[in-house]
Design a protein around this motif. Structure first.
Motif, PDB file in Angstrom:
ATOM      1  N   TRP A   1      -3.275   4.508   2.487  1.00  0.00           N
ATOM      2  CA  TRP A   1      -2.582   3.719   3.511  1.00  0.00           C
ATOM      3  C   TRP A   1      -1.687   2.707   2.793  1.00  0.00           C
ATOM      4  N   LEU A   2      -0.417   2.682   3.164  1.00  0.00           N
ATOM      5  CA  LEU A   2       0.532   1.771   2.531  1.00  0.00           C
ATOM      6  C   LEU A   2       1.200   0.897   3.589  1.00  0.00           C
ATOM      7  N   ALA A   3       1.544  -0.312   3.197  1.00  0.00           N
ATOM      8  CA  ALA A   3       2.305  -1.213   4.056  1.00  0.00           C
ATOM      9  C   ALA A   3       3.722  -1.307   3.511  1.00  0.00           C
ATOM     10  N   CYS A   4       4.684  -1.485   4.396  1.00  0.00           N
ATOM     11  CA  CYS A   4       6.055  -1.762   3.979  1.00  0.00           C
ATOM     12  C   CYS A   4       6.504  -3.026   4.700  1.00  0.00           C
ATOM     13  N   GLY A   5       7.783  -3.327   4.649  1.00  0.00           N
ATOM     14  CA  GLY A   5       8.242  -4.551   5.294  1.00  0.00           C
ATOM     15  C   GLY A   5       7.663  -5.792   4.624  1.00  0.00           C
ATOM     16  N   SER A   6       7.475  -6.848   5.409  1.00  0.00           N
ATOM     17  CA  SER A   6       7.016  -8.120   4.846  1.00  0.00           C
ATOM     18  C   SER A   6       5.603  -8.022   4.288  1.00  0.00           C
ATOM     19  N   GLN A   7       4.733  -7.199   4.909  1.00  0.00           N
ATOM     20  CA  GLN A   7       3.387  -7.047   4.352  1.00  0.00           C
ATOM     21  C   GLN A   7       3.457  -6.329   3.015  1.00  0.00           C
ATOM     22  N   GLY A   8       4.302  -5.327   2.903  1.00  0.00           N
ATOM     23  CA  GLY A   8       4.453  -4.621   1.643  1.00  0.00           C
ATOM     24  C   GLY A   8       4.914  -5.546   0.534  1.00  0.00           C
ATOM     25  N   ARG A   9       5.813  -6.484   0.884  1.00  0.00           N
ATOM     26  CA  ARG A   9       6.347  -7.417  -0.121  1.00  0.00           C
ATOM     27  C   ARG A   9       5.456  -8.647  -0.303  1.00  0.00           C
ATOM     28  N   ARG A  10       4.368  -8.735   0.450  1.00  0.00           N
ATOM     29  CA  ARG A  10       3.481  -9.905   0.435  1.00  0.00           C
ATOM     30  C   ARG A  10       4.241 -11.165   0.840  1.00  0.00           C
ATOM     31  N   GLU A  11       5.006 -11.048   1.924  1.00  0.00           N
ATOM     32  CA  GLU A  11       5.839 -12.147   2.388  1.00  0.00           C
ATOM     33  C   GLU A  11       5.647 -12.422   3.874  1.00  0.00           C
ATOM     34  N   GLN A  12       4.454 -12.173   4.394  1.00  0.00           N
ATOM     35  CA  GLN A  12       4.209 -12.417   5.801  1.00  0.00           C
ATOM     36  C   GLN A  12       4.133 -13.914   6.092  1.00  0.00           C
ATOM     37  N   THR A  13       4.627 -14.291   7.264  1.00  0.00           N
ATOM     38  CA  THR A  13       4.549 -15.679   7.699  1.00  0.00           C
ATOM     39  C   THR A  13       3.768 -15.724   9.008  1.00  0.00           C
ATOM     40  N   GLY A  14       4.209 -16.546   9.938  1.00  0.00           N
ATOM     41  CA  GLY A  14       3.511 -16.639  11.216  1.00  0.00           C
ATOM     42  C   GLY A  14       4.040 -15.678  12.247  1.00  0.00           C
ATOM     43  N   VAL A  15       5.040 -14.862  11.889  1.00  0.00           N
ATOM     44  CA  VAL A  15       5.638 -13.901  12.811  1.00  0.00           C
ATOM     45  C   VAL A  15       5.685 -12.553  12.113  1.00  0.00           C
ATOM     46  N   SER A  16       5.025 -11.532  12.641  1.00  0.00           N
ATOM     47  CA  SER A  16       5.032 -10.251  11.941  1.00  0.00           C
ATOM     48  C   SER A  16       4.614  -9.105  12.849  1.00  0.00           C
ATOM     49  N   ASP A  17       5.361  -8.001  12.751  1.00  0.00           N
ATOM     50  CA  ASP A  17       4.890  -6.761  13.361  1.00  0.00           C
ATOM     51  C   ASP A  17       4.216  -5.967  12.238  1.00  0.00           C
ATOM     52  N   GLN A  18       3.912  -4.709  12.491  1.00  0.00           N
ATOM     53  CA  GLN A  18       3.293  -3.887  11.449  1.00  0.00           C
ATOM     54  C   GLN A  18       4.230  -2.758  11.067  1.00  0.00           C
ATOM     55  N   ASP A  19       4.308  -2.486   9.777  1.00  0.00           N
ATOM     56  CA  ASP A  19       5.075  -1.367   9.224  1.00  0.00           C
ATOM     57  C   ASP A  19       4.173  -0.703   8.196  1.00  0.00           C
ATOM     58  N   ASN A  20       3.829   0.553   8.424  1.00  0.00           N
ATOM     59  CA  ASN A  20       2.881   1.215   7.538  1.00  0.00           C
ATOM     60  C   ASN A  20       3.074   2.714   7.556  1.00  0.00           C
ATOM     61  N   CYS A  21       2.405   3.389   6.640  1.00  0.00           N
ATOM     62  CA  CYS A  21       2.479   4.850   6.574  1.00  0.00           C
ATOM     63  C   CYS A  21       1.252   5.386   5.840  1.00  0.00           C
ATOM     64  N   LEU A  22       1.089   6.685   5.885  1.00  0.00           N
ATOM     65  CA  LEU A  22      -0.017   7.364   5.209  1.00  0.00           C
ATOM     66  C   LEU A  22       0.529   8.441   4.286  1.00  0.00           C
ATOM     67  N   ILE A  23       0.082   8.437   3.046  1.00  0.00           N
ATOM     68  CA  ILE A  23       0.338   9.538   2.121  1.00  0.00           C
ATOM     69  C   ILE A  23      -0.969  10.300   1.967  1.00  0.00           C
ATOM     70  N   LEU A  24      -0.939  11.593   2.247  1.00  0.00           N
ATOM     71  CA  LEU A  24      -2.134  12.433   2.178  1.00  0.00           C
ATOM     72  C   LEU A  24      -2.123  13.265   0.899  1.00  0.00           C
ATOM     73  N   GLY A  25      -3.298  13.651   0.447  1.00  0.00           N
ATOM     74  CA  GLY A  25      -3.391  14.513  -0.723  1.00  0.00           C
ATOM     75  C   GLY A  25      -2.632  15.806  -0.513  1.00  0.00           C
ATOM     76  N   ALA A  26      -2.147  16.379  -1.617  1.00  0.00           N
ATOM     77  CA  ALA A  26      -1.337  17.598  -1.531  1.00  0.00           C
ATOM     78  C   ALA A  26      -2.097  18.751  -0.893  1.00  0.00           C
ATOM     79  N   ALA A  27      -3.411  18.709  -0.901  1.00  0.00           N
ATOM     80  CA  ALA A  27      -4.211  19.813  -0.347  1.00  0.00           C
ATOM     81  C   ALA A  27      -4.364  19.722   1.166  1.00  0.00           C
ATOM     82  N   ALA A  28      -3.795  18.717   1.801  1.00  0.00           N
ATOM     83  CA  ALA A  28      -3.937  18.543   3.254  1.00  0.00           C
ATOM     84  C   ALA A  28      -3.394  19.755   3.998  1.00  0.00           C
ATOM     85  N   ARG A  29      -4.152  20.201   5.023  1.00  0.00           N
ATOM     86  CA  ARG A  29      -3.764  21.346   5.837  1.00  0.00           C
ATOM     87  C   ARG A  29      -3.370  20.875   7.235  1.00  0.00           C
TER      88      ARG A  29
END
Length: 608
Positions: A338-366
């Motif tokens: 599980w990865l975060a992007c945006g301000s959470q990814g950069r460790r720059e969150q303040t008092g205002v934030s939505d969520q930006d995230n994604c999932l990288i799965l192993g190459a064997a995923a079916r």
């Protein structure tokens, strides 16, 4: 004292911050040291790289400030100052200055200016654009009362019946009422008064509070320190202190406030998050982030430390939700990250934030594994939303099947964006180059980002397009009004400290990271790392870091002000709420960012 010096001290410096904070004799001494300069229209004050005589104060007239490449960036009027950036760095001018009309200037000699910086806390605070942390062994003792007090405290009149007062305290879950006549506090009624003086003595509920209250309670002013509050409470055995300006009630501090302040810490919150049994319990902890933000800023913590600690709370909440999801869904069929992007990814969150995230799965995923990961993504994303990290309006989340894919698909994504950098690819690449692993198998990301940065740095066309995209967000500078404010709507007359403040620097730092194959994602870390490469000169890095520090710190202080006023934190600040010098510094910071954007755009044009 000559009359001219007295006029300068009393009529000009005494009305200009931070000079108004100087004792009158020191202000007179400063006035006597000023060098008066009359410059005719079109006269050059100094050029880039020239030694500076001192800090320039505009008394009348206008002065143009030009970038090193000759571009006009601002026109300054009376009460503005310029030249301090060069004085504090190496004594050489970083820009050029030329009069627009006949102009009268006062010059604060360099040695006088630097001595004031060294000896005066107000000057150090307003001219030190890095705003370095000002921590102490016990921040509670040195915290101003104004940063801790409850504003607009509950009040009642002296004729209010005890039973009515008790109901107010019960319904509002407070431990006291300030008894007032008009705006003036004349007494205080506490829950202890109700039990010890009213209930224990069998007084009727209709008894006026004036018969039970503590008369003429001890009060302090907003500029007192919390140490003063604590000392008064300990000495007088009291737990409530009204805060007044003159005779007007403006707030109150209680023992609960002091205890709450000591209890707020990111570490304590993360410990509670680790024990939370469901998203609702997590939300109960995360909703205290505004208090944490106020606490950290009031303690003088540097902006990047504040946002790092606030982001740590989001990271911990995300990992706890991942653990709760696996407990409900069972073990994952293949490794995932599980990865975060945006301000959470950069460790720059303040008092205002939505969520930006994604999932990288192993190459064997079916294909049949996707149901599990979609369920996991929904659980975590919905849990984050409950905690206040609202769903991304653009669906840049792992719940979107496009952003929940096996590693080979992610490799194809990045290769495609680099190979064909159309506008959509530029936007997506801007987001995805800020990815940071949060929970899961971290090995799924290391090789991917190394390969991607290698490909991106070698593709000059991709870099040029990314540069073009990065300079679309421009600082809010106006040639004639200093700031280009929003002209209409809900945020009229304000500047957006996120979109037109920190985002331009974030975008610049990302380009430097791509050019130099830097794997760090935090904006300040990127700038520091870029300074060690050919992507950014050491002087350019210092200027840009200073500018970013000031803009980001101003944004945090604005958000804290919103919280303390009982409002939701936002990014829209009205420049008029700042002092003249604060506006001047912020303007200079925006000028630095614009200069760096121009330099980067020029380099892009050379590539194309």
């Amino acid at each position: 004292m000559p009359s001219q010096v007295r006029d300068i001290a009393d009529e000009f410096l005494a009305t200009l911050h931070p000079y108004d904070s100087l004792p009158s004799d020191a202000r007179s001494e400063l006035a006597a040291s000023l060098v008066s300069v009359e410059a005719s229209k079109g006269q050059q004050i100094y050029t880039v790289g020239a030694p500076l005589e001192g800090l320039y104060l505009i008394v009348s007239g206008e002065v143009e400030i030009h970038e090193p490449n000759g571009a006009l960036v601002s026109i300054l009027g009376p009460r503005n100052s310029f030249g301090e950036r060069g004085l504090m760095r190496d004594g050489l001018a970083a820009t050029s200055a030329q009069t627009v009309s006949d102009t009268l200037l006062y010059i604060v000699p360099s040695e006088v200016f630097l001595r004031l910086i060294r000896d005066s806390a107000d000057f150090a605070r307003f001219f030190n654009r890095s705003r370095a942390a000002n921590t102490s062994a016990d921040t509670l003792y040195t915290l101003p009362v104004s940063d801790l007090m409850t504003r607009d405290p509950a009040t009642c009149g002296p004729e209010t019946e005890l039973v009515a007062a008790a109901r107010v305290m019960r319904d509002r879950r407070i431990s006291c009422l300030v008894v007032t006549e008009g705006d003036r506090p004349i007494g205080i009624l506490t829950t202890r008064d109700l039990t010890d003086k009213a209930l224990a003595e069998g007084l009727a509920g209709a008894t006026p509070v004036a018969q039970v209250m503590t008369v003429d309670p001890v009060a302090l002013t907003p500029d007192a320190l919390c140490a003063d509050v604590l000392h008064q409470m300990l000495e007088r055995h009291i737990g409530h202190l009204p805060i007044v300006e003159g005779e007007r009630l403006v707030g109150i501090v209680t023992q609960t406030d002091l205890t709450r302040h000591r209890a707020i810490s990111s570490g304590g919150m993360i410990r509670q998050i680790a024990d939370a049994g469901d998203p609702a319990a997590l939300a109960g902890v995360v909703t205290r982030i505004p208090d944490l933000l106020v606490h950290l800023v009031a303690a003088g913590s540097r902006h990047d430390i504040v946002t790092r600690l606030v982001t740590d709370v989001a990271d911990a909440a995300t990992r706890r939700l991942l653990a709760l999801a696996e407990a409900q869904l069972g073990a994952p069929p293949v490794p995932y990250l599980w990865l975060a992007c945006g301000s959470q990814g950069r460790r720059e969150q303040t008092g205002v934030s939505d969520q930006d995230n994604c999932l990288i799965l192993g190459a064997a995923a079916r294909a049949e594994d996707m149901e599990y990961f979609q369920a996991l993504a929904r659980f975590v994303s919905d849990g984050l939303d409950v905690c206040g990290y609202y769903h991304c309006p653009g669906e840049m989340m792992a719940t979107n099947p496009r952003w929940c894919q096996p590693l080979p698909v992610w490799r194809d994504y990045f290769a495609g964006w680099i190979r064909k950098p159309d506008p959509m690819a530029q936007m997506l690449a801007s987001v995805m180059f800020d990815l940071r692993p949060i929970g899961g198998e971290i090995g799924l990301y290391g090789q991917l980002i190394a390969e991607t940065l290698e490909q991106a740095s070698l593709n000059s066309i991709f870099v040029a397009h990314m540069i073009a995209n990065s300079v679309k967000h421009v600082p809010p500078l106006s040639l004639f009004r200093s700031f280009a404010t929003i002209r209409s709507g809900e945020h009229k007359d304000s500047v957006d400290l996120k979109l037109n403040g920190v985002v331009p620097v974030v975008d610049l730092a990302r380009i430097y990271a791509i050019q130099s194959k830097l794997q760090v994602v935090n904006t300040r870390d990127r700038l520091l790392a870029a300074a060690e490469t050919d992507a950014l000169s050491p002087s350019g890095a210092r200027d840009l870091i200073d500018a970013y520090d000031l803009i980001a710190a101003t944004r945090l202080h604005h958000q804290v002000g919103c919280i303390q006023a009982g409002k939701k934190p936002d990014n829209f600040m009205i420049p008029g709420t700042l002092s003249d010098l604060e506006r001047s510094h912020l303007r200079d910071a925006f000028v630095v960012v614009k200069t760096m954007q121009s330099a980067l755009a020029h380099g892009k044009a050379m590539i194309l």
